[in-house]
Design a protein around this motif. Sequence first.
Motif, PDB file in Angstrom:
ATOM      1  N   PHE A   6       0.909  -1.264   0.171  1.00 40.16           N
ATOM      2  CA  PHE A   6       0.353   0.341   0.082  1.00 40.16           C
ATOM      3  C   PHE A   6       1.156   0.810  -0.145  1.00 40.16           C
ATOM      4  N   ILE A   7       2.265   1.148   0.150  1.00 40.62           N
ATOM      5  CA  ILE A   7       3.140   2.395   0.449  1.00 40.62           C
ATOM      6  C   ILE A   7       3.775   2.071  -0.518  1.00 40.62           C
ATOM      7  N   VAL A   8       3.606   1.278  -1.643  1.00 39.05           N
ATOM      8  CA  VAL A   8       4.695   1.468  -2.443  1.00 39.05           C
ATOM      9  C   VAL A   8       4.118   2.499  -3.815  1.00 39.05           C
ATOM     10  N   ALA A   9       3.026   2.913  -4.316  1.00 38.03           N
ATOM     11  CA  ALA A   9       2.376   4.150  -4.450  1.00 38.03           C
ATOM     12  C   ALA A   9       2.489   5.524  -5.107  1.00 38.03           C
ATOM     13  N   ALA A  10       2.399   5.242  -3.475  1.00 44.39           N
ATOM     14  CA  ALA A  10       3.102   6.723  -2.503  1.00 44.39           C
ATOM     15  C   ALA A  10       4.561   6.795  -2.916  1.00 44.39           C
ATOM     16  N   ALA A  11       5.473   6.060  -2.541  1.00 41.34           N
ATOM     17  CA  ALA A  11       6.494   6.171  -3.290  1.00 41.34           C
ATOM     18  C   ALA A  11       7.269   6.100  -4.379  1.00 41.34           C
ATOM     19  N   ASN A  54      21.269  -3.755   0.417  1.00 39.36           N
ATOM     20  CA  ASN A  54      20.614  -2.543   1.612  1.00 39.36           C
ATOM     21  C   ASN A  54      19.082  -2.132   1.224  1.00 39.36           C
ATOM     22  N   ALA A  55      18.218  -3.402   0.705  1.00 41.07           N
ATOM     23  CA  ALA A  55      16.716  -2.850   0.494  1.00 41.07           C
ATOM     24  C   ALA A  55      15.943  -3.229   1.368  1.00 41.07           C
ATOM     25  N   ASP A  56      14.645  -2.379   1.945  1.00 42.90           N
ATOM     26  CA  ASP A  56      13.653  -3.142   2.385  1.00 42.90           C
ATOM     27  C   ASP A  56      13.542  -4.171   2.100  1.00 42.90           C
ATOM     28  N   SER A  57      12.778  -3.438   0.917  1.00 44.54           N
ATOM     29  CA  SER A  57      11.385  -4.127  -0.008  1.00 44.54           C
ATOM     30  C   SER A  57      11.679  -3.528  -1.337  1.00 44.54           C
ATOM     31  N   VAL A  58      10.848  -4.484  -2.459  1.00 46.48           N
ATOM     32  CA  VAL A  58      11.381  -4.469  -3.274  1.00 46.48           C
ATOM     33  C   VAL A  58       9.943  -4.636  -4.324  1.00 46.48           C
ATOM     34  N   ALA A  59       9.622  -4.200  -5.769  1.00 46.29           N
ATOM     35  CA  ALA A  59       8.489  -3.893  -6.326  1.00 46.29           C
ATOM     36  C   ALA A  59       7.997  -3.617  -7.736  1.00 46.29           C
ATOM     37  N   VAL A  60       7.670  -3.646  -8.265  1.00 41.31           N
ATOM     38  CA  VAL A  60       7.931  -3.733 -10.077  1.00 41.31           C
ATOM     39  C   VAL A  60       6.748  -2.493 -10.289  1.00 41.31           C
ATOM     40  N   ARG A  61       6.964  -1.854 -11.272  1.00 43.21           N
ATOM     41  CA  ARG A  61       6.103  -1.205 -11.824  1.00 43.21           C
ATOM     42  C   ARG A  61       6.591  -1.453 -13.668  1.00 43.21           C
ATOM     43  N   PHE A  62       4.895  -1.328 -14.324  1.00 49.37           N
ATOM     44  CA  PHE A  62       5.184  -2.184 -15.630  1.00 49.37           C
ATOM     45  C   PHE A  62       3.570  -1.418 -16.496  1.00 49.37           C
ATOM     46  N   ALA A  70       1.866   5.430 -21.031  1.00 52.61           N
ATOM     47  CA  ALA A  70       0.685   5.187 -19.870  1.00 52.61           C
ATOM     48  C   ALA A  70       1.326   5.409 -18.252  1.00 52.61           C
ATOM     49  N   THR A  71      -0.052   5.278 -17.504  1.00 50.92           N
ATOM     50  CA  THR A  71       0.148   5.546 -16.274  1.00 50.92           C
ATOM     51  C   THR A  71       0.605   3.704 -16.061  1.00 50.92           C
ATOM     52  N   ASP A  72       1.712   4.100 -14.904  1.00 51.99           N
ATOM     53  CA  ASP A  72       2.375   2.657 -14.501  1.00 51.99           C
ATOM     54  C   ASP A  72       1.430   1.557 -13.576  1.00 51.99           C
ATOM     55  N   SER A  73       0.889   0.647 -13.648  1.00 50.02           N
ATOM     56  CA  SER A  73       0.792  -0.638 -12.623  1.00 50.02           C
ATOM     57  C   SER A  73       1.395  -0.842 -11.647  1.00 50.02           C
ATOM     58  N   PRO A  94      -3.197 -11.225 -22.121  1.00 48.72           N
ATOM     59  CA  PRO A  94      -2.129 -12.221 -22.668  1.00 48.72           C
ATOM     60  C   PRO A  94      -1.833 -11.399 -24.208  1.00 48.72           C
ATOM     61  N   ALA A  95      -0.596 -12.294 -24.758  1.00 44.81           N
ATOM     62  CA  ALA A  95      -0.121 -11.602 -25.599  1.00 44.81           C
ATOM     63  C   ALA A  95       0.044 -10.327 -25.739  1.00 44.81           C
ATOM     64  N   ARG A  96       1.194  -9.517 -25.304  1.00 46.38           N
ATOM     65  CA  ARG A  96       1.441  -8.942 -24.876  1.00 46.38           C
ATOM     66  C   ARG A  96       2.499  -7.856 -24.272  1.00 46.38           C
ATOM     67  N   ARG A  97       3.284  -6.802 -24.685  1.00 45.93           N
ATOM     68  CA  ARG A  97       4.539  -6.633 -24.200  1.00 45.93           C
ATOM     69  C   ARG A  97       5.113  -5.944 -22.996  1.00 45.93           C
ATOM     70  N   TYR A  98       5.220  -5.808 -22.772  1.00 46.10           N
ATOM     71  CA  TYR A  98       5.310  -5.191 -21.262  1.00 46.10           C
ATOM     72  C   TYR A  98       7.121  -4.860 -21.566  1.00 46.10           C
ATOM     73  N   SER A  99       6.940  -3.764 -20.582  1.00 48.09           N
ATOM     74  CA  SER A  99       8.261  -2.556 -19.759  1.00 48.09           C
ATOM     75  C   SER A  99       8.291  -2.849 -18.253  1.00 48.09           C
ATOM     76  N   LEU A 100       8.913  -3.067 -17.489  1.00 46.58           N
ATOM     77  CA  LEU A 100       8.987  -3.676 -16.004  1.00 46.58           C
ATOM     78  C   LEU A 100      10.494  -2.602 -15.527  1.00 46.58           C
ATOM     79  N   THR A 101      10.104  -2.304 -14.545  1.00 49.00           N
ATOM     80  CA  THR A 101      11.042  -1.334 -14.055  1.00 49.00           C
ATOM     81  C   THR A 101      11.262  -2.174 -12.391  1.00 49.00           C
ATOM     82  N   ALA A 102      11.995  -2.719 -11.436  1.00 47.44           N
ATOM     83  CA  ALA A 102      11.690  -2.678 -10.103  1.00 47.44           C
ATOM     84  C   ALA A 102      12.485  -1.728  -9.659  1.00 47.44           C
TER      85      ALA A 102
END
Length: 465
Positions: A6-11, A54-62, A70-73, A94-102
């Motif tokens: 829930f904190i990921v979006a704000a960060a 040295n990271a507390d947590s990792v999420a992925v925006r895509f 487009a707005t990232d999820s 399905p059958a779509r190409r995505y860009s992903l960033t950690a």
Amino acid sequence: MRRTGFIVAAALTAACGREVAAPSTSDTPTMGIPRVAGISGNALGALLSVSVGNADSVAVRFHLAESSSATDSVTAAVRPVGDSVAVPVLGLLPARRYSLTAVAYAQKAVLLSATVQFTTDTLPQDLPSYSASGVDPSPGYVVFAAGMYGLVIDNTGRVVWYRRFANGPGLNFMAQPTGNYVARPTPPNTKDIASWVEVDPTGKVSRTFGCALGLQPRFHDLISEMNGSYWIMCDDTRTMDLTSNGGAANALVMGTVIQHVSPAGALLFQWSPFDHFAITDLDSVDRAGPNVNWTHGNSIDLDADGNLLVSFRSLGELTKINSVTGSVVWRMGGRRNQFTFLESPAPAFLRQHGMRLVSPGVLILLDNVGDPNDSRAERYAVDEQARIVRLTQSYGSSPAVVTQIGGSVQALPGGRTLVSFGTTGRVEEFDATGKVVWRINGDAGYVFRAQRIRSLYTPGVATPR
């Protein structure tokens, strides 16, 4: 500082899509080049792996690669194990190409990885498809079993998650408060002892389990607890001479046993109807043949005081059982009813399914044939001390439908109710006034249980059973 999904979006909003300059201290997060692969058996998911320090947590925006503006999820955040982390990305097309960033989070910095791309696979040809509509659905997704699959749809009806079982999930696929899904698939040989299967949000089997003492687990319901123990319904079939009660001399009588089992499989508690009920609690017409489905337990819940609530379909009865001593606290409905019903017809409910505790003293269920022409979701206020129960809400589909078997109800925030009308193929959400605000369009097929969840990443967590 620990960060949840829930904190990921704000960060991410603070990061504004750019790499944050990290201070040159030992607390500075570091990341390698991420790798992404598909999730086995689910074309709508991916798994991004990356080394991290040295990271507390990792999420992925895509986002879809062809829609760079487009707005990232954003996924839920995952805590690293050692110097690496694997983050599931769920609900893709399905059958779509995505860009992903950690995105790595530390106490003083947010670090973005290099962007990688991934193309999802096509959907299985036998995966069911749906459409849904509604003016004001509750947020989240709907979970149920269909054919060979346990699946999750969004509010448009699009399948956003699925998991295929070799012999199907056994009609009942549901999320648990532990954050995993469970099903009790049918074994290849139906005479074999079946097992419940627990799968995590990536569809990976996390454990299999069942009844103690070699009893057959029922597929109808289960309560998984956070410590790994579970409450389970089991079939116990005994040969009985029922000639003095209008039955057969060697009748096979099946009763529903309730067990509490430890994570290691040790029996912690057992309750059996053979110790507490009489065969004459069942209507005479139902105990006349060679095979007697005596109790047919189909749902269980824990009351606010920690005791058991059980729905016995064949008896038309709800029963409260002391979860320590096994004594019967009360019996509601059926031939041994101990309550006075107010504001309800007689019988108040019959062949019911999906009983759940909404709050202390409030129960909800699907009344299959209390009205033989109209299966209805009903809410009851229960006064245990006075032995009075009052019907406070009753919602049916329009036009009216009848499901002799199956179906479910789920109480949602704001007084809403999600209802599956079993074999009729209707799944609908009602608001507090009884207005339909969402439904699966057309015939959804036999939906034994439908259940809303808020997140694909933590299904069932903070969600009413």
